[in-house]
Design a protein around this motif. Structure first.
Motif, mmCIF file in Angstrom:
data_model
loop_
_atom_site.group_PDB
_atom_site.id
_atom_site.type_symbol
_atom_site.label_atom_id
_atom_site.label_comp_id
_atom_site.label_asym_id
_atom_site.label_seq_id
_atom_site.Cartn_x
_atom_site.Cartn_y
_atom_site.Cartn_z
ATOM 1 N N THR A 180 0.598 -1.082 0.202
ATOM 2 C CA THR A 180 0.307 0.125 -0.444
ATOM 3 C C THR A 180 1.082 1.489 -0.053
ATOM 4 N N PRO A 181 1.725 1.447 1.325
ATOM 5 C CA PRO A 181 2.606 2.693 0.765
ATOM 6 C C PRO A 181 3.593 2.560 -0.085
ATOM 7 N N ALA A 182 3.897 1.519 -0.827
ATOM 8 C CA ALA A 182 4.396 2.070 -2.350
ATOM 9 C C ALA A 182 3.147 2.125 -3.885
ATOM 10 N N ARG A 183 2.057 1.772 -4.015
ATOM 11 C CA ARG A 183 1.159 2.239 -4.486
ATOM 12 C C ARG A 183 1.100 3.944 -4.898
ATOM 13 N N PRO A 184 1.294 4.557 -4.292
ATOM 14 C CA PRO A 184 1.575 6.136 -4.888
ATOM 15 C C PRO A 184 2.989 6.632 -5.558
ATOM 16 N N ARG A 185 3.870 5.308 -4.997
ATOM 17 C CA ARG A 185 4.970 6.303 -5.533
ATOM 18 C C ARG A 185 5.526 5.324 -7.446
ATOM 19 N N ASN A 186 4.768 5.505 -7.590
ATOM 20 C CA ASN A 186 4.345 4.590 -8.965
ATOM 21 C C ASN A 186 4.093 5.591 -10.301
ATOM 22 N N ALA A 187 5.276 5.955 -10.925
ATOM 23 C CA ALA A 187 4.831 6.981 -11.939
ATOM 24 C C ALA A 187 2.874 6.622 -12.438
ATOM 25 N N LEU A 188 3.082 5.518 -12.833
ATOM 26 C CA LEU A 188 1.358 4.807 -13.340
ATOM 27 C C LEU A 188 0.654 4.176 -12.523
ATOM 28 N N GLN A 189 -0.552 3.621 -12.417
ATOM 29 C CA GLN A 189 -1.642 3.520 -11.455
ATOM 30 C C GLN A 189 -2.065 2.650 -12.818
ATOM 31 N N PRO A 190 -2.039 1.418 -13.043
ATOM 32 C CA PRO A 190 -2.527 0.548 -14.311
ATOM 33 C C PRO A 190 -3.323 0.093 -13.566
ATOM 34 N N THR A 191 -4.170 -0.289 -14.494
ATOM 35 C CA THR A 191 -5.754 -0.965 -13.962
ATOM 36 C C THR A 191 -5.702 -1.899 -15.188
ATOM 37 N N ARG A 192 -6.698 -2.856 -14.756
ATOM 38 C CA ARG A 192 -6.941 -3.865 -15.789
ATOM 39 C C ARG A 192 -7.369 -2.950 -16.622
ATOM 40 N N ALA A 193 -8.109 -2.552 -17.098
ATOM 41 C CA ALA A 193 -9.039 -1.595 -18.402
ATOM 42 C C ALA A 193 -7.934 -0.657 -19.487
ATOM 43 N N THR A 194 -6.785 -0.455 -18.491
ATOM 44 C CA THR A 194 -5.754 0.160 -19.130
ATOM 45 C C THR A 194 -4.704 -0.277 -19.738
ATOM 46 N N GLN A 195 -4.867 -2.319 -19.424
ATOM 47 C CA GLN A 195 -3.568 -2.965 -19.854
ATOM 48 C C GLN A 195 -3.200 -2.761 -20.984
ATOM 49 N N ILE A 196 -4.687 -2.639 -22.030
ATOM 50 C CA ILE A 196 -3.722 -2.457 -23.858
ATOM 51 C C ILE A 196 -2.827 -1.044 -23.892
ATOM 52 N N ASP A 197 -3.675 -0.246 -23.264
ATOM 53 C CA ASP A 197 -2.848 0.749 -23.528
ATOM 54 C C ASP A 197 -1.473 0.888 -22.930
ATOM 55 N N LEU A 198 -1.052 -0.070 -21.960
ATOM 56 C CA LEU A 198 0.004 0.665 -21.188
ATOM 57 C C LEU A 198 1.078 -0.532 -20.853
ATOM 58 N N GLU A 199 0.355 -2.093 -21.437
ATOM 59 C CA GLU A 199 1.684 -2.745 -22.000
ATOM 60 C C GLU A 199 2.788 -2.465 -22.779
ATOM 61 N N GLN A 200 4.261 -2.803 -22.516
ATOM 62 C CA GLN A 200 4.820 -1.962 -24.108
ATOM 63 C C GLN A 200 6.048 -3.049 -23.500
ATOM 64 N N PRO A 201 6.871 -3.627 -24.623
ATOM 65 C CA PRO A 201 7.955 -4.958 -25.076
ATOM 66 C C PRO A 201 8.932 -4.703 -24.083
ATOM 67 N N GLY A 202 9.253 -4.042 -23.746
ATOM 68 C CA GLY A 202 10.291 -4.289 -22.529
ATOM 69 C C GLY A 202 9.898 -5.116 -21.304
ATOM 70 N N CYS A 203 8.880 -4.534 -21.218
ATOM 71 C CA CYS A 203 8.347 -5.651 -19.325
ATOM 72 C C CYS A 203 8.283 -6.788 -19.548
ATOM 73 N N LEU A 204 9.214 -7.196 -18.447
ATOM 74 C CA LEU A 204 9.495 -8.099 -17.926
ATOM 75 C C LEU A 204 8.786 -9.518 -17.728
ATOM 76 N N HIS A 205 7.787 -8.857 -16.847
ATOM 77 C CA HIS A 205 6.111 -9.596 -16.650
ATOM 78 C C HIS A 205 5.452 -10.139 -18.174
ATOM 79 N N ALA A 206 5.300 -8.749 -18.742
ATOM 80 C CA ALA A 206 4.172 -8.928 -20.501
ATOM 81 C C ALA A 206 4.928 -9.535 -20.958
#
Length: 305
Positions: A180-206
């Protein structure tokens, strides 16, 4: 027996059985040790992820499947009729493309959209694996995800790294495990709805998730492609955890020390190489999705994953 058109690729029994054995032996390098550990109650904080976070059973991972457009000949091919989606056709047994369910068609549309959007972006190599650090940031010791492992820098040192670097995680299924304390430190706030908008080919998890998208398409993805995605996911997972805050030296893994400039550069180089390796696998999955959806009776639907 169906009078459907014979598939374009014909495999004689000896050939497809050889491919079946090769795939099974390839996957058993991973499944057999996992099953032995599980039988002995031994956890592996790096490799268990491939069988727990991802829901594809080891027995299914070992199982060979030809994919669409392949005719299996010989008497032994009839055992495929015990699996959903196969039918007897002139000359042997093949996957029945008309057996594609509405749910699988919906998954194929989502996967196609996600992977095409991902492929259209340039790799971003500046996240440095900080998602694993953000998952333990300011967490009590008994709530750390891999509590059996020591933190290389201790709790205070781990927190200091999180506070000193920019976190830029755009992958929802990593972000949702942030403390919970780390969430506001992220520059992005991804959601399931924005998954297609945010995933990129450098991401290890993607890139690890190509394995998930391959098995979610069921028998419509050839076993060899599924195996390629799995093995690359395993290599990526190892980097993912080597760059984490955990001390994995007892397991034989050398740390990628992303708390240093040299470590961040090492991570970015490895990340770029995985982005290169995953490109043809992504293209093959996209091609399979298109093949499934062309003229499919469910192609009017638009559900997500």
């Amino acid at each position: 027996m169906s009078s459907a058109t014979v598939p374009a690729t014909v495999l004689e029994q000896a050939e497809w059985q050889a491919r079946e054995r090769a795939h099974r032996d390839r996957m058993r390098r991973w499944t057999v040790p996992h099953q032995r550990r599980r039988a002995g109650g031994i956890k592996h904080p790096v490799l268990d992820f491939l069988f727990t976070y991802y829901s594809h059973r080891p027995s299914h991972l070992e199982r060979w499947q030809p994919g669409p457009g392949v005719l299996l000949t010989g008497p032994d091919a009839r055992r495929f009729l015990d699996r959903p989606g196969y039918r007897e056709v002139s000359g042997g047994v093949a996957l029945d493309r008309s057996a594609l369910t509405e749910r699988t068609a919906s998954t194929a549309r989502f996967v196609c959209s996600l992977l095409e959007a991902t492929a259209a972006r340039a790799p971003r190599l500046s996240c440095f694996g900080l998602h694993e650090w953000a998952m333990v940031y300011r967490q009590p010791a008994d709530q750390v995800r891999h509590a059996q492992l020591p933190l290389r820098l201790g709790s205070a040192g781990t927190d200091e790294v999180v506070e000193s670097l920019d976190i830029r995680c755009g992958h929802y299924d990593a972000f949702r495990f942030f403390s919970t304390p780390a969430r506001p430190r992220n520059a992005l706030q991804p959601t399931r709805a924005t998954q297609i908008d945010l995933e990129q080919p450098g991401c290890l998890h993607a890139n690890m998730d190509l394995f998930k998208w391959a098995y979610k398409l069921g028998p419509f993805v050839p076993a060899e492609l599924l195996g390629d995605c799995f093995e690359l996911a395993a290599e990526i997972r190892i980097l993912d955890m080597r760059a984490s805050p955990y001390d994995l030296s007892d397991l034989g893994y050398e740390a990628v020390r992303i708390e240093t400039a040299e470590g961040r550069a090492e991570y970015a180089r490895a990340q770029a190489e995985f982005a290169r390796q995953v490109t043809p696998l992504r293209e093959r999955l996209i091609a399979h999705c298109h093949e499934l959806l062309v003229g499919n009776k469910h192609d009017h639907k638009s559900d997500g994953d």
